[in-house]
Write a protein that holds these residues in place. Structure first.
Motif, short mmCIF file in Angstrom:
data_model
loop_
_atom_site.label_atom_id
_atom_site.label_comp_id
_atom_site.label_asym_id
_atom_site.label_seq_id
_atom_site.Cartn_x
_atom_site.Cartn_y
_atom_site.Cartn_z
N TYR A 89 15.91 -8.06 2.06
CA TYR A 89 14.90 -7.65 3.03
C TYR A 89 14.70 -6.14 3.01
O TYR A 89 13.56 -5.64 3.00
N LYS A 90 15.77 -5.39 2.97
CA LYS A 90 15.66 -3.91 2.97
C LYS A 90 14.96 -3.42 1.70
O LYS A 90 14.13 -2.51 1.75
N ARG A 91 15.31 -4.03 0.56
CA ARG A 91 14.68 -3.62 -0.69
C ARG A 91 13.18 -3.93 -0.66
O ARG A 91 12.36 -3.13 -1.14
N LEU A 92 12.83 -5.06 -0.11
CA LEU A 92 11.42 -5.42 -0.03
C LEU A 92 10.66 -4.51 0.94
O LEU A 92 9.53 -4.09 0.66
N ARG A 93 11.27 -4.17 2.05
CA ARG A 93 10.61 -3.26 2.99
C ARG A 93 10.39 -1.90 2.34
O ARG A 93 9.34 -1.27 2.52
N ASN A 94 11.37 -1.42 1.57
CA ASN A 94 11.20 -0.15 0.87
C ASN A 94 10.06 -0.24 -0.16
O ASN A 94 9.28 0.70 -0.32
N LEU A 95 9.98 -1.40 -0.85
CA LEU A 95 8.92 -1.58 -1.83
C LEU A 95 7.55 -1.60 -1.15
O LEU A 95 6.59 -0.99 -1.66
N LEU A 96 7.46 -2.25 -0.01
CA LEU A 96 6.19 -2.28 0.72
C LEU A 96 5.79 -0.88 1.19
O LEU A 96 4.61 -0.51 1.12
N ALA A 97 6.77 -0.11 1.65
CA ALA A 97 6.48 1.26 2.09
C ALA A 97 6.00 2.12 0.93
O ALA A 97 5.12 2.98 1.09
N GLU A 98 6.55 1.87 -0.27
CA GLU A 98 6.14 2.64 -1.44
C GLU A 98 4.75 2.25 -1.93
O GLU A 98 3.91 3.13 -2.21
N LEU A 99 4.50 0.95 -2.05
CA LEU A 99 3.26 0.48 -2.66
C LEU A 99 2.09 0.43 -1.69
O LEU A 99 0.94 0.53 -2.10
N ARG A 100 2.37 0.21 -0.40
CA ARG A 100 1.32 0.06 0.62
C ARG A 100 0.26 -0.95 0.16
O ARG A 100 -0.93 -0.63 0.08
N PRO A 101 0.67 -2.19 -0.12
CA PRO A 101 -0.30 -3.17 -0.64
C PRO A 101 -1.28 -3.62 0.43
O PRO A 101 -0.99 -3.59 1.63
#
Length: 386
Positions: A89-101
């Protein structure tokens, strides 16, 4: 695409979208083919499409993200130890914050449960494709129950067949959130009959009966073996492409049935879609399906098919294009196979009709456009946490 109704668009029609597809892929299969075709196709229309592949440690060389990169798809590998849900979950939240899809699109129960939750918490519209349910043991049924409950909070759920749509609605997913969008076919390179048989190490004049899929209960390989034992005394060789946890039991079943010497177990094969020209007939013996990509592969290769009437299969082929039989009926399956082998001209005519129907009704261009229209119909969500 016919029958695919959408809400009024809420994203500008000319805006370039960023779409994150999340999956914990197997090494091969229908879900994996759909993800590759969809990410590649959307990227070809100029959108930024990223495959977030959740992988176990030691599988960094996984063939699906590698194939995506060959197709020009941007890939992010998320290597997560088993059952490390908080870390995932933490890795995915970081990915979402980076990509802003603009959209998160999940595939499979692991991506649905953790990826969908991550998207909701981040306030990103979440779409899930329901590729099918396998049932099975209590653990699998629990995951499927949790999946259906999670879908109630998705902005949209894509069902790849009408029976799947009905199951979702009966499970409490609001009907307005469910879109029926059957899988589509993106053409793949086919080998010649001679080269396909060489790669499969098939020799001799006996007709070859093909079967392709995971060796798990829902795919019905055990029913296929039982059907082979029922075929009247005539020459044949069975070619089974795929692997799975039931392979040892299936090999033992073939021994008990006295047909082991006539079966070739190939395991997983790279680019299996190109190998279908090796077959004189192809069998789908599944107990459950969504809209099977393997059936599309057989139709594209103009191979005569006998299939079970499960899931979305009857919406893909009719008796004009295939022989259809009940599931879990080895005698009926055997009769269908024998009919294909005995009547080559009639079987070939059905195969040609199946190819025409595939080309007319399941081309990938409309399917990709329908997904894009779906994404554009979604407005922003409200974050449920940080």
């Amino acid at each position: 695409m016919a029958g695919f109704l959408l809400r009024r668009s809420q994203m500008p029609p000319d805006r370039r979208l960023t779409i994150l597809h999340l999956a914990a892929p197997g090494r091969a299969g229908g879900l994996e083919s759909v993800v590759l075709d969809l990410t590649h196709g959307l990227g070809g229309l100029g959108h930024r499409t990223i495959l977030g592949a959740v992988l176990d440690p030691g599988s960094e060389d996984h063939p699906v993200p590698a194939r995506a990169e060959v197709l020009g798809v941007e890939v992010r590998r998320l290597v997560i130890p088993p059952r490390s849900y908080v870390l995932e979950y933490k890795r995915l939240r970081n990915l979402l914050a980076e990509l802003r899809p603009d959209v998160v699109h999940t595939h499979g129960y692991r991506a649905d449960l953790i990826g969908g939750f991550s998207a909701r918490r981040a306030g990103v519209p979440w779409v899930s494709t329901v590729h099918g349910f396998t049932g099975g043991n209590k653990k699998n049924r629990l995951y499927e129950w949790l999946q259906v409950r999670a879908y109630r909070r998705a902005q949209a759920v894509v069902a790849v067949s009408r029976p799947l749509r009905d199951r979702l609605v009966n499970g409490g997913v609001p009907p307005a959130q469910v879109r029926i969008l059957p899988n589509a076919w993106a053409p793949k390179a086919l080998l010649s009959r001679e080269e396909a048989r060489r790669r499969l190490r098939l020799t001799g004049p006996a007709p070859v009966i093909g079967w392709v899929g995971r060796l798990t209960r829902e795919k019905g390989a055990d029913v296929f073996l039982e059907a082979l034992a029922h075929i009247p005394d005539q020459p044949w060789t069975a070619s089974i492409i795929g692997d799975g946890r039931e392979r040892p039991a299936l090999e033992a079943q073939a021994e008990r049935l006295g047909i082991a010497e006539r079966i070739r177990w190939h395991g997983l094969m790279p680019d299996a879609a190109g190998l279908y020209p090796a077959f004189d007939a192809w069998v789908l013996s599944s107990r459950t399906e969504g809209t099977p990509i393997a059936l599309f592969e057989a139709m594209a290769a103009r191979v005569p098919v006998v299939v079970t009437t499960v899931g979305g299969v009857p919406d893909v082929v009719s008796p004009f294009e295939a022989l259809l039989v009940r599931s879990e009926d080895p005698a009926a399956l055997a009769a269908g196979i024998a009919t294909l082998l005995a009547g080559r001209d009639e079987a070939g005519a059905r195969a040609e009709a199946a190819f025409r129907r595939l080309s007319a009704q399941h081309a990938s261009e409309g399917w990709i456009a329908a997904h894009l229209e779906l994404y554009r119909s979604l407005g922003p969500t409200v974050s449920t946490g940080t």
